[in-house]
Design a protein around this motif. Structure first.
Motif, PDB file in Angstrom:
ATOM      1  N   HIS A   1      34.774  15.793  34.985  1.00 45.27           N
ATOM      2  CA  HIS A   1      35.347  16.587  36.077  1.00 45.27           C
ATOM      3  C   HIS A   1      34.661  16.172  37.367  1.00 45.27           C
ATOM      4  CE1 HIS A   1      35.858  20.745  38.147  1.00 45.27           C
ATOM      5  NE2 HIS A   1      36.717  19.857  38.597  1.00 45.27           N
TER       6      HIS A   1
ATOM      7  N   THR B   1      32.901  26.194  36.819  1.00 42.10           N
ATOM      8  CA  THR B   1      33.870  27.057  36.133  1.00 42.10           C
ATOM      9  C   THR B   1      34.945  26.305  35.355  1.00 42.10           C
ATOM     10  OG1 THR B   1      35.190  27.263  38.159  1.00 42.10           O
ATOM     11  CG2 THR B   1      33.552  28.991  37.722  1.00 42.10           C
ATOM     12  N   ILE B   2      35.494  25.239  35.914  1.00 45.73           N
ATOM     13  CA  ILE B   2      36.587  24.509  35.231  1.00 45.73           C
ATOM     14  C   ILE B   2      36.134  23.962  33.875  1.00 45.73           C
ATOM     15  CG2 ILE B   2      38.154  22.516  35.340  1.00 45.73           C
ATOM     16  CD1 ILE B   2      39.125  24.555  37.285  1.00 45.73           C
TER      17      ILE B   2
ATOM     18  N   ARG C   1      33.958  25.058  31.845  1.00 46.48           N
ATOM     19  CA  ARG C   1      33.802  26.178  30.919  1.00 46.48           C
ATOM     20  C   ARG C   1      35.165  26.781  30.545  1.00 46.48           C
ATOM     21  NH1 ARG C   1      30.254  28.675  33.812  1.00 46.48           N
ATOM     22  NH2 ARG C   1      31.635  30.159  34.782  1.00 46.48           N
ATOM     23  N   ARG C   2      36.038  26.966  31.535  1.00 45.55           N
ATOM     24  CA  ARG C   2      37.343  27.601  31.304  1.00 45.55           C
ATOM     25  C   ARG C   2      38.316  26.714  30.561  1.00 45.55           C
ATOM     26  NH1 ARG C   2      39.738  29.499  36.760  1.00 45.55           N
ATOM     27  NH2 ARG C   2      41.437  30.091  35.393  1.00 45.55           N
ATOM     28  N   VAL C   3      38.198  25.400  30.717  1.00 41.52           N
ATOM     29  CA  VAL C   3      39.176  24.487  30.113  1.00 41.52           C
ATOM     30  C   VAL C   3      38.562  23.692  28.980  1.00 41.52           C
ATOM     31  CG1 VAL C   3      40.703  22.527  30.537  1.00 41.52           C
ATOM     32  CG2 VAL C   3      40.508  24.332  32.248  1.00 41.52           C
TER      33      VAL C   3
ATOM     34  N   LYS D   1      36.346  25.661  26.137  1.00 38.23           N
ATOM     35  CA  LYS D   1      37.158  26.448  25.193  1.00 38.23           C
ATOM     36  C   LYS D   1      37.828  25.554  24.161  1.00 38.23           C
ATOM     37  CE  LYS D   1      37.916  30.536  27.937  1.00 38.23           C
ATOM     38  NZ  LYS D   1      38.851  31.522  28.415  1.00 38.23           N
TER      39      LYS D   1
ATOM     40  N   LYS E   1      45.383  23.267  42.751  1.00 38.43           N
ATOM     41  CA  LYS E   1      44.242  24.121  42.436  1.00 38.43           C
ATOM     42  C   LYS E   1      44.795  25.531  42.317  1.00 38.43           C
ATOM     43  CE  LYS E   1      40.549  21.378  44.359  1.00 38.43           C
ATOM     44  NZ  LYS E   1      39.435  21.280  45.282  1.00 38.43           N
TER      45      LYS E   1
ATOM     46  N   SER F   1      45.569  28.998  39.314  1.00 38.50           N
ATOM     47  CA  SER F   1      45.744  29.343  37.902  1.00 38.50           C
ATOM     48  C   SER F   1      46.830  28.523  37.217  1.00 38.50           C
ATOM     49  CB  SER F   1      46.012  30.833  37.744  1.00 38.50           C
ATOM     50  OG  SER F   1      47.165  31.219  38.448  1.00 38.50           O
TER      51      SER F   1
ATOM     52  N   VAL G   1      45.327  25.114  36.432  1.00 35.37           N
ATOM     53  CA  VAL G   1      44.347  25.213  35.346  1.00 35.37           C
ATOM     54  C   VAL G   1      45.069  25.373  34.011  1.00 35.37           C
ATOM     55  CG1 VAL G   1      42.492  26.651  34.379  1.00 35.37           C
ATOM     56  CG2 VAL G   1      42.485  26.066  36.818  1.00 35.37           C
ATOM     57  N   LYS G   2      46.134  26.165  33.987  1.00 36.78           N
ATOM     58  CA  LYS G   2      46.916  26.353  32.752  1.00 36.78           C
ATOM     59  C   LYS G   2      47.513  25.026  32.281  1.00 36.78           C
ATOM     60  CE  LYS G   2      50.739  28.953  30.804  1.00 36.78           C
ATOM     61  NZ  LYS G   2      51.999  29.591  31.127  1.00 36.78           N
TER      62      LYS G   2
ATOM     63  N   ARG H   1      44.753  22.784  30.943  1.00 39.82           N
ATOM     64  CA  ARG H   1      44.355  23.216  29.603  1.00 39.82           C
ATOM     65  C   ARG H   1      45.324  22.671  28.556  1.00 39.82           C
ATOM     66  NH1 ARG H   1      44.136  28.563  30.341  1.00 39.82           N
ATOM     67  NH2 ARG H   1      42.008  28.456  31.088  1.00 39.82           N
TER      68      ARG H   1
END
Length: 192
Positions: free
Chosen positions: A24, A34-35, A37-39, A42, A127, A129, A132-133, A136
């Motif tokens: 990243h 954060t990205i 960890r969030r993507v 998981k 950038k 939500s 990010v979805k 993911r």
């Protein structure tokens, strides 16, 4: 064709061995924390971070030399030292065949975003939500395939999330992208 459901992404098991690696690249310290960890976290994907394009190039070269190249690079565009546009061009010229997803706050059809999309990205997301979805979903597909998925699969997953692939991003399986054209006047190595 309908986009594959999450359960359909299981497909054949990826090769055993070390986890797939992601990189990243973003100058925003909060997003770098954060990205991943969030993507990636998981999905149990190993994720390194870089704060600019020059650092990303060094890290990608070292990963390649170690025999554990990155399967996916998430690249910001507007960064100091070297922009995402230039870093992506150089990654592709060096033979990087993994998935490169651009993530930017630039609006659609502005010059900076158009140049970024033409630099060798597979996909460019906003950038926020929705981006990010989509990221993911793409990362899950990369994990399920054990590396770069087929262009059609990548296109289906991205389109299902509302983000079409970047024109010209279809690479033959495992083949590096052709070198993009040289930047025009005033668009040097660090130009955004």
């Amino acid at each position: 064709a309908a986009a594959p459901a999450a359960a359909d992404l299981a497909g054949p098991s990826p090769p055993s061995g070390p986890a797939l690696r992601c990189l990243h690249v973003d100058d925003d310290r909060v997003l770098r924390a954060t990205i991943p960890r969030r993507v990636f976290g998981k999905l149990s994907l190993e994720c390194d971070t870089a704060e600019d394009g020059a650092e990303a190039l060094r890290m990608a070269a070292a990963a390649e030399e170690s025999g554990r190249p990155y399967a996916l690079v998430l690249m910001d565009n507007q960064m100091p030292v070297m922009s995402g546009t230039e870093a992506t061009r150089r990654l592709r010229r060096a033979g990087f065949a993994g998935v490169v997803v651009g993530m930017t706050g630039d609006p659609l059809h502005c010059e900076e975003r158009d140049l970024f999309e033409a630099s060798g990205l597979d996909l460019c997301v906003d950038k926020g939500s929705a981006g990010v979805k989509c990221l993911r979903a793409v990362a899950a597909l990369v994990k399920a395939r054990g590396g770069r998925p087929g262009a059609e699969e990548l296109e289906e997953v991205a389109a299902a999330e509302g983000f079409p692939l970047v024109a010209g991003s279809r690479l033959p399986e495992g083949a590096p992208a052709p070198a993009p054209p040289e930047p025009g006047p005033g668009k040097g190595a660090g130009a955004p």
